[in-house]
Write a protein that holds these residues in place. Structure first.
Motif, PDB file in Angstrom:
ATOM      1  N   ILE A 157      25.535 -62.951 -33.278  1.00 16.45           N
ATOM      2  CA  ILE A 157      24.652 -62.078 -32.489  1.00 16.45           C
ATOM      3  C   ILE A 157      23.680 -61.303 -33.375  1.00 16.45           C
ATOM      4  CG2 ILE A 157      26.085 -61.878 -30.422  1.00 16.45           C
ATOM      5  CD1 ILE A 157      27.048 -59.156 -31.477  1.00 16.45           C
ATOM      6  N   ALA A 158      23.789 -61.486 -34.698  1.00 13.10           N
ATOM      7  CA  ALA A 158      22.760 -60.918 -35.578  1.00 13.10           C
ATOM      8  C   ALA A 158      21.580 -61.881 -35.701  1.00 13.10           C
ATOM      9  CB  ALA A 158      23.350 -60.640 -36.948  1.00 13.10           C
ATOM     10  N   GLY A 159      21.761 -63.121 -35.205  1.00 16.29           N
ATOM     11  CA  GLY A 159      20.704 -64.130 -35.330  1.00 16.29           C
ATOM     12  C   GLY A 159      19.859 -64.252 -34.065  1.00 16.29           C
ATOM     13  N   LYS A 160      18.929 -65.196 -34.137  1.00 17.39           N
ATOM     14  CA  LYS A 160      18.011 -65.390 -32.997  1.00 17.39           C
ATOM     15  C   LYS A 160      18.229 -66.764 -32.364  1.00 17.39           C
ATOM     16  CE  LYS A 160      14.854 -61.835 -33.632  1.00 17.39           C
ATOM     17  NZ  LYS A 160      15.715 -60.689 -33.957  1.00 17.39           N
ATOM     18  N   ARG A 161      17.958 -66.825 -31.092  1.00 13.27           N
ATOM     19  CA  ARG A 161      18.113 -68.086 -30.360  1.00 13.27           C
ATOM     20  C   ARG A 161      17.017 -69.070 -30.750  1.00 13.27           C
ATOM     21  NH1 ARG A 161      21.114 -67.980 -25.734  1.00 13.27           N
ATOM     22  NH2 ARG A 161      19.779 -69.503 -24.735  1.00 13.27           N
ATOM     23  N   GLU A 162      17.395 -70.355 -30.755  1.00 11.72           N
ATOM     24  CA  GLU A 162      16.412 -71.381 -31.100  1.00 11.72           C
ATOM     25  C   GLU A 162      15.375 -71.550 -29.997  1.00 11.72           C
ATOM     26  OE1 GLU A 162      18.031 -75.149 -32.258  1.00 11.72           O
ATOM     27  OE2 GLU A 162      19.148 -74.218 -33.917  1.00 11.72           O
ATOM     28  N   ASP A 209      14.124 -69.449 -27.372  1.00  8.62           N
ATOM     29  CA  ASP A 209      13.069 -68.478 -27.057  1.00  8.62           C
ATOM     30  C   ASP A 209      12.925 -67.370 -28.101  1.00  8.62           C
ATOM     31  OD1 ASP A 209      15.357 -67.073 -26.623  1.00  8.62           O
ATOM     32  OD2 ASP A 209      15.009 -66.659 -24.496  1.00  8.62           O
ATOM     33  N   GLY A 210      13.663 -67.478 -29.204  1.00  6.31           N
ATOM     34  CA  GLY A 210      13.500 -66.502 -30.285  1.00  6.31           C
ATOM     35  C   GLY A 210      14.071 -65.129 -29.988  1.00  6.31           C
ATOM     36  N   THR A 211      14.734 -64.980 -28.844  1.00  5.08           N
ATOM     37  CA  THR A 211      15.343 -63.673 -28.539  1.00  5.08           C
ATOM     38  C   THR A 211      16.686 -63.592 -29.264  1.00  5.08           C
ATOM     39  OG1 THR A 211      16.497 -64.503 -26.578  1.00  5.08           O
ATOM     40  CG2 THR A 211      14.262 -63.620 -26.253  1.00  5.08           C
ATOM     41  N   PRO A 212      17.218 -62.363 -29.389  1.00  3.81           N
ATOM     42  CA  PRO A 212      18.497 -62.232 -30.097  1.00  3.81           C
ATOM     43  C   PRO A 212      19.598 -63.038 -29.399  1.00  3.81           C
ATOM     44  CG  PRO A 212      17.495 -60.084 -29.754  1.00  3.81           C
ATOM     45  CD  PRO A 212      16.689 -61.058 -28.952  1.00  3.81           C
ATOM     46  N   ASN A 213      20.507 -63.578 -30.199  1.00  4.00           N
ATOM     47  CA  ASN A 213      21.658 -64.277 -29.627  1.00  4.00           C
ATOM     48  C   ASN A 213      22.509 -63.323 -28.804  1.00  4.00           C
ATOM     49  OD1 ASN A 213      21.220 -66.843 -30.718  1.00  4.00           O
ATOM     50  ND2 ASN A 213      22.124 -66.245 -32.685  1.00  4.00           N
ATOM     51  N   TYR A 214      23.177 -63.867 -27.817  1.00  5.01           N
ATOM     52  CA  TYR A 214      24.148 -63.063 -27.071  1.00  5.01           C
ATOM     53  C   TYR A 214      25.293 -63.963 -26.636  1.00  5.01           C
ATOM     54  CZ  TYR A 214      22.200 -65.183 -22.842  1.00  5.01           C
ATOM     55  OH  TYR A 214      21.782 -66.083 -21.898  1.00  5.01           O
ATOM     56  N   PHE A 215      26.409 -63.345 -26.402  1.00  2.00           N
ATOM     57  CA  PHE A 215      27.562 -64.088 -25.893  1.00  2.00           C
ATOM     58  C   PHE A 215      27.994 -63.498 -24.566  1.00  2.00           C
ATOM     59  CE2 PHE A 215      27.936 -65.242 -30.355  1.00  2.00           C
ATOM     60  CZ  PHE A 215      28.178 -66.596 -30.240  1.00  2.00           C
ATOM     61  N   THR A 216      28.224 -64.379 -23.632  1.00  2.00           N
ATOM     62  CA  THR A 216      28.769 -63.940 -22.355  1.00  2.00           C
ATOM     63  C   THR A 216      29.708 -65.021 -21.857  1.00  2.00           C
ATOM     64  OG1 THR A 216      28.239 -63.164 -20.126  1.00  2.00           O
ATOM     65  CG2 THR A 216      26.903 -64.974 -20.985  1.00  2.00           C
ATOM     66  N   THR A 217      30.550 -64.662 -20.900  1.00  2.00           N
ATOM     67  CA  THR A 217      31.401 -65.662 -20.260  1.00  2.00           C
ATOM     68  C   THR A 217      31.127 -65.677 -18.764  1.00  2.00           C
ATOM     69  OG1 THR A 217      33.150 -64.041 -19.949  1.00  2.00           O
ATOM     70  CG2 THR A 217      33.241 -65.347 -21.963  1.00  2.00           C
ATOM     71  N   LEU A 218      30.086 -64.935 -18.364  1.00  2.00           N
ATOM     72  CA  LEU A 218      29.790 -64.752 -16.946  1.00  2.00           C
ATOM     73  C   LEU A 218      28.615 -65.645 -16.539  1.00  2.00           C
ATOM     74  CD1 LEU A 218      30.364 -62.800 -14.437  1.00  2.00           C
ATOM     75  CD2 LEU A 218      28.386 -61.516 -15.249  1.00  2.00           C
ATOM     76  N   TYR A 219      28.854 -66.546 -15.615  1.00  2.00           N
ATOM     77  CA  TYR A 219      27.785 -67.415 -15.118  1.00  2.00           C
ATOM     78  C   TYR A 219      27.894 -67.422 -13.605  1.00  2.00           C
ATOM     79  CZ  TYR A 219      27.618 -68.800 -19.994  1.00  2.00           C
ATOM     80  OH  TYR A 219      27.528 -68.769 -21.367  1.00  2.00           O
ATOM     81  N   LEU A 220      27.071 -66.622 -12.974  1.00  2.00           N
ATOM     82  CA  LEU A 220      27.244 -66.407 -11.532  1.00  2.00           C
ATOM     83  C   LEU A 220      26.816 -67.620 -10.718  1.00  2.00           C
ATOM     84  CD1 LEU A 220      26.140 -62.678 -11.411  1.00  2.00           C
ATOM     85  CD2 LEU A 220      28.449 -63.590 -11.155  1.00  2.00           C
ATOM     86  N   PHE A 237      18.457 -55.935 -22.468  1.00  2.00           N
ATOM     87  CA  PHE A 237      18.292 -55.373 -23.814  1.00  2.00           C
ATOM     88  C   PHE A 237      17.938 -56.463 -24.821  1.00  2.00           C
ATOM     89  CE2 PHE A 237      20.562 -51.878 -21.873  1.00  2.00           C
ATOM     90  CZ  PHE A 237      20.026 -50.767 -22.479  1.00  2.00           C
ATOM     91  N   ASN A 238      16.838 -56.237 -25.514  1.00  2.00           N
ATOM     92  CA  ASN A 238      16.355 -57.185 -26.512  1.00  2.00           C
ATOM     93  C   ASN A 238      16.994 -56.862 -27.867  1.00  2.00           C
ATOM     94  OD1 ASN A 238      14.932 -58.918 -28.129  1.00  2.00           O
ATOM     95  ND2 ASN A 238      12.902 -58.209 -27.520  1.00  2.00           N
ATOM     96  N   CYS A 239      18.312 -57.054 -27.924  1.00  2.00           N
ATOM     97  CA  CYS A 239      19.029 -56.850 -29.184  1.00  2.00           C
ATOM     98  C   CYS A 239      20.289 -57.709 -29.138  1.00  2.00           C
ATOM     99  CB  CYS A 239      19.378 -55.371 -29.394  1.00  2.00           C
ATOM    100  SG  CYS A 239      20.368 -54.659 -28.096  1.00  2.00           S
TER     101      CYS A 239
END
Lengths: 357, 491
Positions: free
Chosen positions: A198-203, A205-216, B73-75
């Motif tokens: 999550i310190a890196g960026k997504r390939e 769209d270039g936004t920060p990486n995130y992790f979730t387990t929720l997919y509505l 949030f853009n972080c």
């Protein structure tokens, strides 16, 4: 300076050496018999390498700290025993869904409930069939010695990272407590932080990486579940590991892991001396179960004997692997008792009498 | 799918378009009208932007209405299991101390299911800031009672109002937290009037300053509106917070040690350089042992040897086994040592099995015959006497024990180990007396052959040296005890 890489270590300590030499950055522990030496050794050695050791407030706290460290792209580990692993399962389900690597050692004891602190192998179902909610699998290594505690923990970090999945080391209390000569592997060179942290960026769209387990959205979640299933199939195909002993002409195939396998191996020798063509398949991974190797024995096998320290769990996988095409029997002891060579030999003789009648 | 991009002076910490949000709406948040989360999101996003720390912030989102904070949030962001945000935050903060962890939690998440993770992270003084939304109910699941629900307040699980006899009183989290030594900053604000929101802005800013400056654990509780679940208009909602909630949850600063707290330095980076790792983990090579090609000549060693030591806990019986295992290791054998003891740390029965072999060791368990039994309690000897077979060596403490009937052909040796040890001034060296006795028996009966006779004494000395290399007086004592044990048998 010259160093000695051949040392006497307790199985639980050997796991910590395996972790550190594999480059593990962090250990999050909680005391429990018979796994406490893992945390104790980690408390001693992680700070020596300026790596992170935290005694968590609970098993739940520990596995969630693992989630945090892993989300940062660092190698993380925790260990416990049966009932503590039950508590961790919520976090393991999340790790599986996040697709985050982690290494979790289960130094199994007797259950259900508090049971006792004697060795048992009754976490087989819990670890190989998912364990937590939602339907997932984790690779499960089953070491049979202090050396394998070290080597498999070392390897587990690579498997965890390769497939981005939590990986278990499942060792019965004997393997955790046994002290043996261990040859230490070479320290892994420093590795780069994982690009998905999550310190890196997504390939995309270039936004920060995130992790979730929720997919509505149902269809979105279904796609992700199918991707996970495909990954599990891939692991089943590539990562089955086992050791064969005198199987080439075996009419009676014993199947056992952990300390049961070491007793079973002696039983095979005794049976051979009594004229029974016995052999042993020792799974080193119990998920994926070494189906291919077990099927390979069908050329000569007339019967199977699952040797377990529980009331019979792996026996289901043995039956499935061979499609119930041969009789499958069980030698089982539990609650801290270990099957003796004599018990296994006696049961094996009965089985062979039945088969050759 | 719409691709609207909206810029109305939004904080750059918010995405311009909420493309992570499923469904057609990409410009609005999912929060209900009048919800406090929207205000807190805005304040937080602005405060992060003001401090220029967007790249460093790792936001931990709870389970609850803010579970989808990563839509906005853009972080760096992770949505975590219910209540566990401070534990996940701990993991992040410890492995990446240069990052800044924000834990964003609601009242069910923080004060009920996750209170332990919260209070323990606070007590460890984790470098994180926690923002706590207190809206007096579980919002996402449909307005059930929370630990923060007021007495008499109706919710979907307190349809008759919260009954304090059944459900207890509201949890005052700031007050509880204030009993700990280590938190740096604790404040409660309300997101109601403009004045209150401005106060909250300052508090949030202070918590982020502390985070940036590595001061320690900061906590801001925010009394927030949940008009839909509480079935109130916006005006009534604010009135409820300002007049009812503040009775239980007084606003204000409970602790502010921000100014006097020093910035904690970053911990040293972890060591991964292989050469340094080797030097810190591998034992140094001592000038002992033998070449890896060395093989003891006695026929005895051509097979797997099964040795058992038994007594009661506290006698050092497990250490005796470890010493024998060490001696075997120093002569290129594979060894296994397996302890077995009751739940008592002292006084219960204790035994260990040591297997010595040139090959991979089979079963580490001795459940039938053994090659050697050293028994130093009567109970132990009676328990394991059946494992002693013709050809076995039995060593026992003759001062305290009597021999049961044993099969013929057992090589028996009684030695007064505990008494000899006491005479030497330390009961702890009884193990070495026993090993000295063992040496004498093995030599006398020619079980050890040729050069192995002298080598047994040598390898004992090496093992003692390896075990106690920093304590020369202990080495000397044990060497003496070994010699005395050997003498006692030969006498």
């Amino acid at each position: 300076m010259e160093y000695n890489n051949r040392v006497l270590l307790v199985g639980n300590e050997a796991a910590v050496y395996g972790a550190l030499l594999a480059g593990c950055d962090s250990y999050f522990g909680y005391p429990i018999t018979p796994a406490s030496e893992v945390a104790q050794e980690a408390a001693l050695l992680f700070p020596r390498l300026k790596r992170v050791f935290i005694q968590a407030e609970s098993e739940i706290g520990a596995i969630n700290m693992v989630i945090g460290a892993s989300a940062m792209g660092k190698r993380a580990m925790t260990a416990s025993s049966g009932l503590g692993i039950s508590l961790k399962q919520e976090g393991v389900s999340y790790l599986a869904m996040y697709e985050l690597p982690a290494v979790i050692a289960d130094i199994t004891r007797s259950g259900p409930g508090l049971g006792n602190i004697g060795p048992e192998q009754s976490d087989y179902f819990q670890l190989t069939k998912g364990g937590g909610h939602g339907g997932y699998h984790c690779p499960v290594f089953a070491p049979d010695s202090a050396q394998e505690m070290c080597d498999m923990t070392y390897a587990a970090f690579d498997i965890a990272e390769k497939y981005r999945t939590p990986v278990y080391i499942m060792a019965d209390g004997v393997i955790g407590q046994i002290m043996e000569t261990v040859t230490l592997p070479e320290p892994r060179p420093p590795r780069k932080d994982s690009p998905w942290s999550i310190a890196g960026k997504r390939e995309d769209d270039g936004t920060p990486n995130y992790f979730t387990t929720l997919y509505l959205e149902h269809s979105e979640l279904e796609q992700i579940r199918l991707r996970l299933e495909a990954k599990y199939k891939e692991i089943e195909k590539n990562e089955q590991r086992s050791v064969a002993y005198k199987l080439d002409d075996a009419e009676l195939v014993l199947c056992a892991f952990g300390v049961s396998a070491r007793v079973a191996l002696r039983a095979v020798d005794v049976l051979r001396s009594q004229g029974v063509k016995a052999g042993l398949l020792r799974p080193q991974t119990v998920w994926p179960f070494p189906k291919d190797a077990l099927r390979g024995t069908l050329k000569t096998a007339k019967a199977f004997l699952s040797v377990e320290m529980n009331c019979g769990q792996m026996i289901d996988d043995v039956k499935l692997a061979i499609d119930c095409s041969r009789p499958v029997h069980l030698v089982s002891r539990c609650s801290g008792n270990i099957p003796s060579v004599a018990e296994i030999v006696a049961r094996a003789q009965e089985v062979m009498k039945e088969v050759t009648k | 799918m719409s691709k609207e991009i909206v810029k109305f002076g939004k904080s750059p910490v918010f995405f311009d378009s909420f493309t992570r949000r499923p469904g057609p709406v990409k410009t609005n948040m999912h929060y209900c009208p009048g919800c406090g989360h929207g205000i807190l999101h805005k304040l937080l996003a602005e405060a992060i932007a003001d401090r220029g720390i967007q790249e460093k912030v790792m936001l931990v989102a709870p389970v609850g209405c803010a579970v989808m904070a990563y839509y906005y949030f853009n972080c760096g962001c992770i949505s975590v299991p219910h209540g566990r945000a401070p534990a996940v935050g701990t993991g992040i903060a410890r492995v990446a101390p240069d990052k800044m962890v924000i834990s964003y939690q609601g009242d069910g998440d923080l004060a009920a299911i996750g209170f332990n993770e919260f209070i323990q992270a606070a007590n460890r003084g984790e470098k994180m800031s926690v923002f706590f939304v207190n809206n007096s109910n579980y919002g996402m699941t449909g307005g059930q009672m929370a630990p923060t629900t007021l007495p008499g307040q109706k919710t979907t699980t307190t349809p008759y109002g919260r009954n304090v006899e059944v459900d207890g009183y509201p949890m005052k989290v700031c007050e509880l937290l204030n009993s700990l030594d280590v938190p740096v900053y604790i404040e409660r604000c309300a997101l109601t009037s403009t004045a209150n929101i401005q106060k909250a802005r300052k508090s949030i800013g202070k918590a982020l300053d502390n985070l940036r400056d590595r001061k320690g654990f900061s906590f801001v509780e925010l009394l927030c509106a949940c008009p839909i679940n509480l079935r109130k208009s916006a005006a009534d909602m604010n009135k409820f917070i300002d007049e009812e909630m503040t009775k239980y949850y007084p606003l204000g600063c409970f602790r502010d040690r921000s100014a006097e707290s020093e910035s904690k330095p970053l911990p040293p980076p972890p060591i991964h350089d292989p050469e340094t790792v080797r030097s810190l983990l591998y034992p140094k090579k001592l000038d002992i042992g033998v070449a890896h090609t060395f093989r003891n000549e006695s026929k005895l060693f051509d097979r797997e040897l099964r040795l058992k030591m038994a007594g009661f806990g506290g006698q050092g019986i497990l250490s005796l086994g470890i010493m024998l295992a060490n001696m075997a290791k120093l002569r290129n054998f594979n060894v296994s040592w397996l302890p077995s003891y009751g739940p008592e740390q002292r006084g219960g029965s204790a035994n260990c099995s040591v297997i010595v072999s040139r090959n991979k060791i089979g079963s580490p368990i001795i459940d039938s015959s053994c090659d050697l039994l050293i028994a130093i309690s009567q109970t132990a000897l009676d328990k394991f006497k059946d494992e002693v077979v013709p050809g076995s060596v039995l060593i026992y403490d003759s001062s305290t024990m009597t021999l049961p009937p044993l099969p013929e052909g057992v090589i028996i040796c009684g030695v007064n180990a505990s008494e000899i040890a006491l005479k030497l001034g330390n009961a702890k060296c009884a193990n070495s007396v026993l090993l000295g006795a063992l040496a004498a028996v093995l030599k006398k009966n020619n079980i050890l052959e040729g050069g192995d006779k002298a080598d047994f004494d040598k390898v004992f000395n090496e093992a003692v040296f390896e075990s106690f290399s920093s304590k020369p007086e202990v080495i000397e004592l044990n060497r003496l005890a070994f010699v005395e044990g050997e003498k006692a048998v030969n006498a």
